[in-house]
Design an enzyme around this catalytic site. Structure first.
Site, mmCIF file in Angstrom:
data_model
loop_
_atom_site.group_PDB
_atom_site.id
_atom_site.type_symbol
_atom_site.label_atom_id
_atom_site.label_comp_id
_atom_site.label_asym_id
_atom_site.label_seq_id
_atom_site.Cartn_x
_atom_site.Cartn_y
_atom_site.Cartn_z
ATOM 1 N N TYR A 142 0.875 -1.188 0.000
ATOM 2 C CA TYR A 142 0.000 0.000 0.000
ATOM 3 C C TYR A 142 0.903 1.226 0.000
ATOM 4 O O TYR A 142 2.089 1.145 -0.355
ATOM 5 C CB TYR A 142 -0.884 -0.120 1.256
ATOM 6 N N ARG A 195 -6.480 10.330 -10.746
ATOM 7 C CA ARG A 195 -5.834 11.011 -9.599
ATOM 8 C C ARG A 195 -5.336 9.930 -8.663
ATOM 9 O O ARG A 195 -5.982 9.607 -7.677
ATOM 10 C CB ARG A 195 -6.882 11.928 -8.927
ATOM 11 N N LYS A 213 -5.879 -1.864 -2.534
ATOM 12 C CA LYS A 213 -7.010 -1.625 -1.618
ATOM 13 C C LYS A 213 -7.714 -2.945 -1.294
ATOM 14 O O LYS A 213 -8.066 -3.215 -0.145
ATOM 15 C CB LYS A 213 -8.010 -0.656 -2.249
ATOM 16 N N GLU A 285 -12.417 4.786 -6.361
ATOM 17 C CA GLU A 285 -11.111 5.111 -5.799
ATOM 18 C C GLU A 285 -10.298 5.943 -6.783
ATOM 19 O O GLU A 285 -10.150 5.579 -7.954
ATOM 20 C CB GLU A 285 -10.376 3.800 -5.487
ATOM 21 N N ASP A 286 -9.781 7.045 -6.315
ATOM 22 C CA ASP A 286 -8.820 7.853 -7.063
ATOM 23 C C ASP A 286 -9.312 8.317 -8.436
ATOM 24 O O ASP A 286 -8.556 8.335 -9.421
ATOM 25 C CB ASP A 286 -7.463 7.129 -7.143
ATOM 26 N N ASP A 308 -14.305 6.321 -1.646
ATOM 27 C CA ASP A 308 -13.382 6.179 -0.523
ATOM 28 C C ASP A 308 -12.623 7.471 -0.231
ATOM 29 O O ASP A 308 -12.376 7.807 0.931
ATOM 30 C CB ASP A 308 -12.401 5.054 -0.862
ATOM 31 N N ASP A 309 -12.246 8.201 -1.275
ATOM 32 C CA ASP A 309 -11.446 9.421 -1.076
ATOM 33 C C ASP A 309 -12.255 10.515 -0.402
ATOM 34 O O ASP A 309 -11.706 11.351 0.314
ATOM 35 C CB ASP A 309 -10.888 9.905 -2.416
ATOM 36 N N ASN A 450 -0.708 11.635 0.191
ATOM 37 C CA ASN A 450 0.066 10.436 -0.144
ATOM 38 C C ASN A 450 0.674 10.566 -1.531
ATOM 39 O O ASN A 450 0.136 11.291 -2.359
ATOM 40 C CB ASN A 450 -0.860 9.209 -0.136
ATOM 41 N N ASN A 494 -5.171 7.214 7.548
ATOM 42 C CA ASN A 494 -5.418 6.737 6.189
ATOM 43 C C ASN A 494 -6.749 5.990 6.162
ATOM 44 O O ASN A 494 -7.062 5.247 7.112
ATOM 45 C CB ASN A 494 -4.276 5.801 5.769
HETATM 46 N N1 LIG Z 1 -4.808 9.935 3.990
HETATM 47 C C1 LIG Z 1 -5.825 9.501 3.282
HETATM 48 O O1 LIG Z 1 -6.547 8.560 3.663
HETATM 49 C C2 LIG Z 1 -6.125 10.155 1.983
HETATM 50 C C3 LIG Z 1 -5.255 11.051 1.434
HETATM 51 N N2 LIG Z 1 -5.556 11.647 0.244
HETATM 52 C C4 LIG Z 1 -4.543 12.515 -0.325
HETATM 53 O O2 LIG Z 1 -4.984 13.852 -0.378
HETATM 54 C C5 LIG Z 1 -4.419 14.486 -1.503
HETATM 55 C C6 LIG Z 1 -5.522 15.213 -2.254
HETATM 56 O O3 LIG Z 1 -6.496 14.301 -2.683
HETATM 57 P P1 LIG Z 1 -7.921 14.832 -3.171
HETATM 58 O O4 LIG Z 1 -8.533 15.705 -2.168
HETATM 59 O O5 LIG Z 1 -8.672 13.649 -3.596
HETATM 60 O O6 LIG Z 1 -7.497 15.659 -4.460
HETATM 61 P P2 LIG Z 1 -8.303 16.804 -5.202
HETATM 62 O O7 LIG Z 1 -7.679 16.948 -6.508
HETATM 63 O O8 LIG Z 1 -9.754 16.523 -5.122
HETATM 64 O O9 LIG Z 1 -8.012 18.096 -4.313
HETATM 65 C C7 LIG Z 1 -6.777 18.730 -4.234
HETATM 66 C C8 LIG Z 1 -7.001 20.057 -3.570
HETATM 67 O O10 LIG Z 1 -5.743 20.633 -3.312
HETATM 68 C C9 LIG Z 1 -5.776 21.972 -3.752
HETATM 69 N N3 LIG Z 1 -4.449 22.469 -4.118
HETATM 70 C C10 LIG Z 1 -3.686 22.120 -5.164
HETATM 71 N N4 LIG Z 1 -2.545 22.817 -5.174
HETATM 72 C C11 LIG Z 1 -2.599 23.646 -4.109
HETATM 73 C C12 LIG Z 1 -1.726 24.616 -3.568
HETATM 74 N N5 LIG Z 1 -0.564 24.898 -4.142
HETATM 75 N N6 LIG Z 1 -2.115 25.271 -2.462
HETATM 76 C C13 LIG Z 1 -3.283 24.993 -1.864
HETATM 77 N N7 LIG Z 1 -4.151 24.081 -2.322
HETATM 78 C C14 LIG Z 1 -3.817 23.407 -3.420
HETATM 79 C C15 LIG Z 1 -6.693 21.962 -4.962
HETATM 80 O O11 LIG Z 1 -7.126 23.298 -5.212
HETATM 81 P P3 LIG Z 1 -8.185 23.678 -6.351
HETATM 82 O O12 LIG Z 1 -9.503 23.228 -5.814
HETATM 83 O O13 LIG Z 1 -8.057 25.156 -6.449
HETATM 84 O O14 LIG Z 1 -7.770 22.935 -7.574
HETATM 85 C C16 LIG Z 1 -7.783 21.043 -4.447
HETATM 86 O O15 LIG Z 1 -8.712 21.728 -3.676
HETATM 87 C C17 LIG Z 1 -3.701 13.406 -2.301
HETATM 88 O O16 LIG Z 1 -2.324 13.491 -2.057
HETATM 89 C C18 LIG Z 1 -4.229 12.123 -1.747
HETATM 90 O O17 LIG Z 1 -3.272 11.086 -1.767
HETATM 91 C C19 LIG Z 1 -6.726 11.431 -0.406
HETATM 92 C C20 LIG Z 1 -7.622 10.540 0.097
HETATM 93 C C21 LIG Z 1 -7.357 9.784 1.301
HETATM 94 C C1 LIG Z 2 -5.356 6.824 0.715
HETATM 95 C C2 LIG Z 2 -6.023 7.224 -0.481
HETATM 96 O O1 LIG Z 2 -7.112 6.748 -0.773
HETATM 97 C C3 LIG Z 2 -5.422 8.214 -1.333
HETATM 98 O O2 LIG Z 2 -4.382 8.774 -0.998
HETATM 99 O O3 LIG Z 2 -6.001 8.461 -2.383
HETATM 100 MG MG LIG Z 3 -7.610 7.048 -2.781
#
Ligand SMILES: NC(=O)C1=CN([C@@H]2O[C@H](COP(=O)(O)OP(=O)(O)OC[C@H]3O[C@@H](n4cnc5c(N)ncnc54)[C@H](OP(=O)(O)O)[C@@H]3O)[C@@H](O)[C@H]2O)C=CC1
Ligand SMILES: CC(=O)C(=O)O
Ligand SMILES: [Mg+2]
Length: 605
Positions: A142, A195, A213, A285-286, A308-309, A450, A494
């Site tokens: 993972y 993504r 997953k 997912e993603d 999931d995200d 991540n 996570n």
């Molecule tokens: N720990 C966990 O369980 C999980 C972790 N994640 C992680 O979270 C991260 C984001 O995922 P996710 O939310 O799905 O992605 P999205 O693409 O949906 O969201 C990304 C967000 O980050 C913002 N962003 C991008 N660049 C910047 C910057 N320079 N400054 C401030 N904000 C910024 C974007 O802004 P804008 O809206 O303006 O484009 C957007 O709002 C990934 O790395 C993913 O691995 C995700 C799911 C689960």
């Molecule tokens: C953990 C997860 O689902 C992600 O980073 O997208």
């Molecule tokens: Mg994910």
């Protein structure tokens, strides 16, 4: 003794025979032909000991193979005597041997490949290793290693572990699903690869995420692996790197979008129901932001599905928040929460957190006032010039002047929680972390992005900048850290703490619909598993070694709710849900014994 062992194998034999009998051909002529072929040749990898022409088929079946752990009697029964070196190894020794070999390997990608190969050769041994060495194995199957494996997927691809459904299969998706040799599929993890973690568009290479997953469904919650099906929807990729990579395995064209994409996903959803039934769980997912929220809204009320995200992440983060306030001593409603990122993860968390705050007595409006989000253009405020806010962001837009730099937002908002999920590595610079430390006695810092390279800060950076005062958790694991003679163990925030338990409940009780409340219950249940000893070292989640019991606790809570709301379809309701789940959980013990009516083969004839 022999009778007992024969009885046990008789049961296994019946189970395996049943799984073969379940393999009814799909209705289309095309797939019937394929199934006839599978029946005579290629089914051994997936299925049972029934119908093996000879012992080598048993060894080649990842579900039947025990390697050196076949007893001498079994080696005769399955005609594998001589196909293996003479010495018997106990499962314990098999684990030790594999781990020793794994630890000698030069890097984590090699370890990932060795584990992937073991999963294909001897599934029980793979899951025994994952169960007994969870802390060591999880970062390999993972995050973070799975991220690298996805990036290198075209080079390391060896054997399919799931289904690739490409845009060229539009109109025939049901037929493709019929090529999967198991009928009783209960859980699908599907990605379109746009993504992948914080690594962006990896096209069909995203399959590594669906596989990873679902491996955790089994390793962390005991969902039977044969119920699980990883899927990649390959609609192309916009990544120039892959479009120009001659080894890239997916559809080499720009992503299909708009109506054609929507029709493709619609056809997929309908085909899953037709092939595997309405209760088959479909975990998204993603997917990229522009599809994730839309598809969730479109399908959540008509399919057994969740994202999931958005939802799984919300649940694990709210659990972490509930854990963290036990350390800081502040009531939930007395906090201010700042999110860096306003996408799937952050919005999902913000929405579930609002629900949690309303359960503590705030109105929805009061709850949202405590939550601030920053996106790529700065703090989300009403009437921000030059950018239109989407529906999800609008709910959290404050009446405030625009502020662009994170450090200025921190000084303006004065949050007690700083939660990163923007996929922008190293965004929590030392000035940001120090500001959190000067505003709060016990600041809470979650770096959820991540893989590790995208984490907003490391555990060490957070502890050092706040003089050991912060409460820290991260999406990818960080090692324990010693500071001022005190040990800190960073928790892993996570969604892998959530989706396995949720999945276990859904597949075991045939839960046909997944409301948000279920993720709130999962969050509460997870946070209740944290002990005083955990909190004393800074852990806001239970240690990963306890994950299998934790997952079952989550599953019990969810199934109680599901029966209460008439969402479960397994009747009569079991008297003891925990016991029922325990009995249904996958066992990593080898099936034991000999085929029914087995007689020692006479090698002289
Ligand atoms: N720990 C966990 O369980 C999980 C972790 N994640 C992680 O979270 C991260 C984001 O995922 P996710 O939310 O799905 O992605 P999205 O693409 O949906 O969201 C990304 C967000 O980050 C913002 N962003 C991008 N660049 C910047 C910057 N320079 N400054 C401030 N904000 C910024 C974007 O802004 P804008 O809206 O303006 O484009 C957007 O709002 C990934 O790395 C993913 O691995 C995700 C799911 C689960
Ligand atoms: C953990 C997860 O689902 C992600 O980073 O997208
Ligand atoms: Mg994910």
């Amino acid at each position: 003794m022999l009778t007992q062992s024969r009885m046990r194998l008789g049961q296994i034999y019946q189970y395996l025979s049943k799984s073969l009998l379940l393999q009814q051909p799909c209705s289309s002529r095309k797939t019937t032909i394929i199934y006839q072929k599978i029946g005579t040749t290629a089914s051994s990898d997936e299925l049972s000991t029934q119908g093996y022409a000879n012992g080598i088929d048993v060894l080649l079946s990842r579900r039947a193979n025990k390697g050196q752990a076949f007893s001498m009697e079994e080696r005769d029964a399955y005609r594998v005597r001589g196909l293996l070196p003479a010495t018997f190894s106990s499962p314990h020794l098999q684990v030790e041997r594999f781990m020793e070999n794994l630890r000698r390997m030069p890097d984590d990608l090699s370890r990932y490949m060795a584990l992937a190969s073991l999963q294909d050769i001897n599934e029980k041994l793979f899951y025994r290793i994952a169960l007994e060495h969870t802390q060591e194995i999880m970062p390999l199957v993972y995050t973070p290693t799975v991220g690298l494996a996805c990036q290198k997927y075209s080079l390391i691809f060896a054997k399919p572990k799931g289904l690739f459904i490409s845009i060229f299969d539009k109109g025939s998706i049901y037929d493709v699903l019929c090529n999967w040799p198991v009928n009783d599929v209960r859980a699908i993890v599907v990605t379109d690869g746009e993504r992948i973690l914080g690594l962006g568009d990896l096209g069909c290479n995203g399959m590594g995420i669906s596989v990873g997953k679902l491996s955790l469904y089994t390793a962390l919650a005991g969902v039977r692996p044969e119920y699980c099906l990883p899927i990649t929807l390959d609609v192309g990729t916009n990544s120039e790197v892959y479009l120009n990579d001659r080894y890239y395995l997916g559809v080499r064209q720009k992503r299909v979008q708009g109506n054609e994409y929507d029709e493709f996903v619609d056809e997929f959803m309908q085909a899953v129901v037709k092939r595997f039934g309405k209760q088959c769980l479909i975990q998204f997912e993603d997917f990229a932001n522009h599809n994730a929220f839309r598809l969730l809204a479109k399908y959540r009320d008509t399919y057994c599905t969740f994202n999931d995200d958005i939802q799984g992440t919300a649940s694990v983060a709210v659990a972490g928040i509930l854990g963290a306030i036990k350390i800081t001593g502040k009531k939930l409603v007395d906090n201010r929460f700042l999110f860096y990122g306003a996408g799937e993860a952050s919005i999902g968390i913000a929405e579930l957190l609002s629900l949690a705050l309303t359960r503590e007595g705030l109105s929805q409006e009061e709850a949202r006032k405590k939550i601030f989000l920053v996106d790529s253009k700065g703090l989300i405020v009403k009437n921000r010039p030059g950018s239109k806010l989407n529906r999800e962001k609008k709910q959290f837009a404050h009446e405030h002047e625009p502020v662009t730099k994170l450090i200025d937002v921190v000084h303006t908002v004065k949050p007690s929680f700083l939660i990163g999920a923007a996929g922008q590595g190293a965004a929590f610079t030392s000035d940001v972390l120090e500001a959190m430390g000067s505003i709060n006695k016990r600041p809470v810092i979650f770096a959820l992005s991540n893989p590790t390279s995208k984490a907003e800060c490391t555990a060490r950076e957070a502890y050092e900048a706040t003089d050991g005062q912060c409460v820290f958790a991260s999406g990818s694991p960080f090692p324990r850290f010693e500071y001022n003679d005190k040990i800190f163990i960073p928790g892993q925030g996570n969604n892998s703490y959530i989706f396995p338990g949720v999945g276990l409940a859904i597949v075991t009780f045939g839960i046909r619909h997944i409301p948000d409340e279920l993720f709130y219950l999962a969050a509460k249940t997870l946070s209740e598993q944290v002990t005083e000893a955990d909190l004393s070292v800074g852990l806001v989640y239970p240690p990963i070694e306890k994950i299998r019991q934790v997952s079952r606790k989550i599953a019990v809570k969810i199934s109680e709710y599901a029966y209460d709301k008439n969402l479960a379809t397994v009747w009569p309701k079991p008297d003891n849900l925990d016991k029922f789940l325990f009995e249904k959980q996958y066992s990593v013990e080898y099936d034991d014994g000999l085929p029914p009516r087995w007689e020692k083969p006479n090698y002289s004839t």
